[in-house]
Design a protein around this motif. Structure first.
Motif, PDB file in Angstrom:
ATOM      1  N   GLY A 128       0.821  -1.197   0.000  1.00  0.00           N
ATOM      2  CA  GLY A 128       0.000   0.000   0.000  1.00  0.00           C
ATOM      3  C   GLY A 128       0.856   1.250   0.000  1.00  0.00           C
ATOM      4  N   ASN A 129       0.321   2.301   0.572  1.00  0.00           N
ATOM      5  CA  ASN A 129       1.057   3.559   0.672  1.00  0.00           C
ATOM      6  C   ASN A 129       1.981   3.494   1.879  1.00  0.00           C
ATOM      7  N   ILE A 130       3.252   3.256   1.604  1.00  0.00           N
ATOM      8  CA  ILE A 130       4.208   3.081   2.699  1.00  0.00           C
ATOM      9  C   ILE A 130       4.442   4.376   3.473  1.00  0.00           C
ATOM     10  N   PHE A 131       3.950   5.511   2.929  1.00  0.00           N
ATOM     11  CA  PHE A 131       4.122   6.791   3.598  1.00  0.00           C
ATOM     12  C   PHE A 131       2.887   7.186   4.412  1.00  0.00           C
ATOM     13  N   ASP A 132       1.916   6.276   4.548  1.00  0.00           N
ATOM     14  CA  ASP A 132       0.769   6.549   5.406  1.00  0.00           C
ATOM     15  C   ASP A 132       1.241   6.899   6.811  1.00  0.00           C
ATOM     16  N   GLU A 137       4.661   6.255  11.572  1.00  0.00           N
ATOM     17  CA  GLU A 137       4.749   6.283  13.034  1.00  0.00           C
ATOM     18  C   GLU A 137       5.216   4.944  13.592  1.00  0.00           C
ATOM     19  N   ALA A 138       4.930   3.863  12.858  1.00  0.00           N
ATOM     20  CA  ALA A 138       5.341   2.537  13.322  1.00  0.00           C
ATOM     21  C   ALA A 138       6.861   2.396  13.377  1.00  0.00           C
ATOM     22  N   PHE A 139       7.568   3.166  12.545  1.00  0.00           N
ATOM     23  CA  PHE A 139       9.033   3.117  12.590  1.00  0.00           C
ATOM     24  C   PHE A 139       9.558   3.720  13.889  1.00  0.00           C
ATOM     25  N   ALA A 140       8.855   4.716  14.432  1.00  0.00           N
ATOM     26  CA  ALA A 140       9.244   5.263  15.734  1.00  0.00           C
ATOM     27  C   ALA A 140       8.864   4.307  16.857  1.00  0.00           C
ATOM     28  N   THR A 141       7.718   3.643  16.713  1.00  0.00           N
ATOM     29  CA  THR A 141       7.273   2.676  17.718  1.00  0.00           C
ATOM     30  C   THR A 141       8.253   1.521  17.860  1.00  0.00           C
ATOM     31  N   PHE A 142       8.996   1.246  16.785  1.00  0.00           N
ATOM     32  CA  PHE A 142       9.922   0.115  16.805  1.00  0.00           C
ATOM     33  C   PHE A 142      11.001   0.264  17.889  1.00  0.00           C
TER      34      PHE A 142
END
Length: 640
Positions: A128-132, A137-142
């Motif tokens: 999908g749209n990887i920039f959603d 935000e999931a990259f920060a949650t990691f």
């Protein structure tokens, strides 16, 4: 027994990397291809429970050749980009092949490499749209998933060394930003941090390294790398600039390339060889392929390039030339290639601004790749070398004043003249009147010098924003009122400048700008030749000025015909000078300043006459970095 085995394994790992090795500066061609006849590591897919995400998540794990559960290993966490997942490195970078080949050449400390999915959400697929917003935000949650879920799982499942000095993190693009954010934000968990082509998710350097002194103590290695044609290089460079300014050891590695796996594979190849071994901080500035284009280059031109140790690479095309040199005070011979390009790499160049020329078959010319500046009594090239102490003239997010170019008909010379005028932030919207500093350049320069080479506007903008200097107008004058130059410098030339100051420049400023027209609101300062003009016109007219600044200057000790009358005047008027002047501020660029001895003799004369003054010294010689610092210091004592 188990404790004995652990100690022996640790000693084995330490002895493997007990000596920092010399590492080539780029991955050899074909190094990412499988070799036959060598030991290879193993790739496994693991699943771990994530309390952070509330699901089971996947990662790839590489264990080195000869892996043994009886040996404890350090761990590198290797992160992917915004469009990838835990398999991106495997698909695009052949990391296991690169690592296998490094082990075969005995260049790598045995380590476990974990490649997780850095998109910490239940549906963590790169679809999908990887920039959603939620996916970004999931990259920060990691960060939470990594620290609280993945690392504990890895350290329970595999034989690992669990202290911070045996844990590294690195990544490409979005993963590079994560690595810098998470690694530098958790130096109690990571001692080795690498960012390859780090993306805009990278925090501002002030947030990444809020305490540079603590980072120096905790970091084993900080690695920043990027391709020179990568549109994201500014994020790596701003971090490098901050680290350089605060003397935090690191590698800033620039190579030919864009935002692609060619660059990232080389980043892994280079970075991995440093891990879990002694690091020689003194050698870190040597590790790069390319330098950074100088800020003084014309738009989109790559050379001159400044290397991390402030050596400079110059390059010019002159296919028909017989001999080409770079003249930076010291001359460097350039070497010609088959395409007609001449190249030279200098020694490390001192901080700040330097004039230079190209000598092509003996003719001095300006470098077409560089901005040109009026100095040395002609247009010459200039290069700005990074200065760790140069934050006071850096472009910052503060209110900015203006520099205005004004032409006026001087009553003193009956000719049209030009000055550059700095007006402080808010001048046009205010009805206030301002004090004025009249600022003079040196020999071979003109009214442009303080505005361009001197960075007057940035210095004052920053000081005013910090509340360290009063808002003021600065009139940068053309001190060239005679064709005689320094060779014919005499009292008549000084008198001509005094007349221009009193009858031309000051009346124009006071008629065309909102200024306070009294002595307490006027100051006069200059560098080198401008310092002599300040000494002459300022001392002769102390009822007009409250402060005088003399930068890198002093009456000539070997010219009594010029100098003796000045001392005689000062001796006769010492009490008047002392009572009128709030500041007689004298500065010098250390013992290497060509005016140093003259200044010392002059100040001794002042002491004998009882003339009061203050003295400041800032190492750097007779150069613009010194004079920028002089202006920064002098302006803080004015009009208070």
């Amino acid at each position: 027994m188990k404790r004995f085995m652990y100690i022996m394994a640790t000693l084995s790992l330490l002895s493997f990397g007990s000596h920092a090795q010399k590492i080539e500066k780029e991955m050899p061609k074909g190094f990412d291809q499988v070799r036959s006849g060598i030991a290879t590591g193993k790739l496994d897919s693991i699943s771990y429970p994530s309390k952070t995400v509330g699901t089971t998540r996947k990662a790839l794990v590489y264990t080195p050749p000869g892996f043994s559960k009886k040996t404890k290993y350090p761990v590198l966490y290797l992160l992917h980009g915004i469009g990838g997942d835990e398999k991106e490195w495997l698909k695009g970078g052949n990391p296991q092949v690169i690592l296998d080949n490094l082990y075969a050449e005995n260049k790598l400390q045995p380590m476990i490499v974990v490649m997780p999915n850095g998109r910490a959400m239940k549906d963590d697929r790169a679809v999908g749209n990887i920039f959603d917003k939620d996916k970004v935000e999931a990259f920060a949650t990691f960060e939470k998933d990594l620290l609280n879920d993945l690392i504990p799982f890895v350290e329970k499942k595999y034989p690992t060394l669990t202290d911070r000095e045996h844990r590294a993190i690195a990544g490409l693009s979005m993963g590079g930003g994560q690595s810098l954010n998470f690694g530098l934000g958790n130096l109690n968990r990571f001692a080795w941090v690498g960012g390859f082509s780090s993306a805009p998710n990278t925090k501002r350097p002030e947030e990444l390294v809020p305490d540079p002194e603590a980072a120096k103590k905790q970091l084993k290695l900080l690695w920043l790398s990027c391709g020179d044609a990568d549109g994201l290089i500014s994020f790596s460079k701003r971090t490098h600039d901050y680290l350089y300014q605060h003397s935090v050891p690191h590698i800033y590695y620039v190579e030919p390339g864009g935002h692609d796996f060619k660059v990232w594979k080389n980043g892994l190849y280079m970075f991995s060889q440093f891990l879990f071994k002694p690091v020689d901080n003194a050698s870190l500035t040597k590790y790069t392929v390319l330098g950074t284009p100088a800020s003084t280059n014309i738009r989109n031109v790559k050379y001159p390039q400044i290397l991390p140790d402030n050596r400079v690479v110059f390059r010019v095309k002159a296919p028909d030339a017989q001999k080409v040199q770079v003249d930076l005070g010291k001359k460097y011979d350039m070497v010609k290639d088959t395409a007609g390009f001449w190249t030279a790499t200098t020694d490390s160049i001192s901080r700040g601004f330097h004039y230079y020329s190209l000598l092509i078959d003996g003719v001095a010319i300006a470098d077409p790749a560089s901005e040109s500046f009026y100095g040395m009594s002609r247009m010459a090239s200039g290069i700005e070398i990074p200065d760790k102490d140069g934050a006071f003239y850096a472009m910052k997010d503060v209110p900015h004043g203006d520099i205005r170019i004004k032409r006026y008909l001087s009553k003193a010379t009956n000719s049209w003249r030009e000055m550059y005028v700095y007006t402080p932030p808010g001048y046009d919207k205010s009805t206030d009147k301002y004090p004025v500093l009249y600022l003079l350049h040196g020999g071979g320069e003109d009214q442009r010098g303080w505005a361009t080479q001197g960075k007057t506007d940035l210095i004052l903008d920053n000081l005013i924003a910090e509340g360290k200097a009063k808002p003021m107008i600065i009139a940068m004058l053309d001190g060239n009122v005679s064709a005689s130059g320094l060779a014919g410098f005499n009292e008549n030339v000084l008198k001509a400048f005094e007349n221009e100051l009193k009858l031309g420049a000051i009346p124009f400023v006071e008629s065309n700008f909102r200024v306070e027209a009294d002595a307490k609101s006027r100051a006069l300062a200059g560098l080198s030749m401008g310092g002599l003009q300040t000494l002459y016109a300022g001392i002769k007219n102390t009822p007009m000025f409250s402060s005088l600044g003399v930068f890198s200057s002093g009456w000539f000790a070997n010219n009594p015909k010029l100098t003796d009358p000045q001392y005689a005047f000062m001796k006769d008027n010492a009490s008047t000078i002392n009572s009128n002047l709030k500041n007689l501020w004298i500065s010098m660029g250390g013992k290497e300043d060509i005016a140093y001895q003259n200044c010392q003799i002059m100040m001794k004369k002042f002491d004998e006459m009882g003339v009061k003054y203050s003295y400041s010294e800032y190492a750097g010689g007779h150069t613009w970095p010194v004079w920028r610092h002089d202006l920064m210091m002098f302006s803080q004592v004015l009009f208070k």
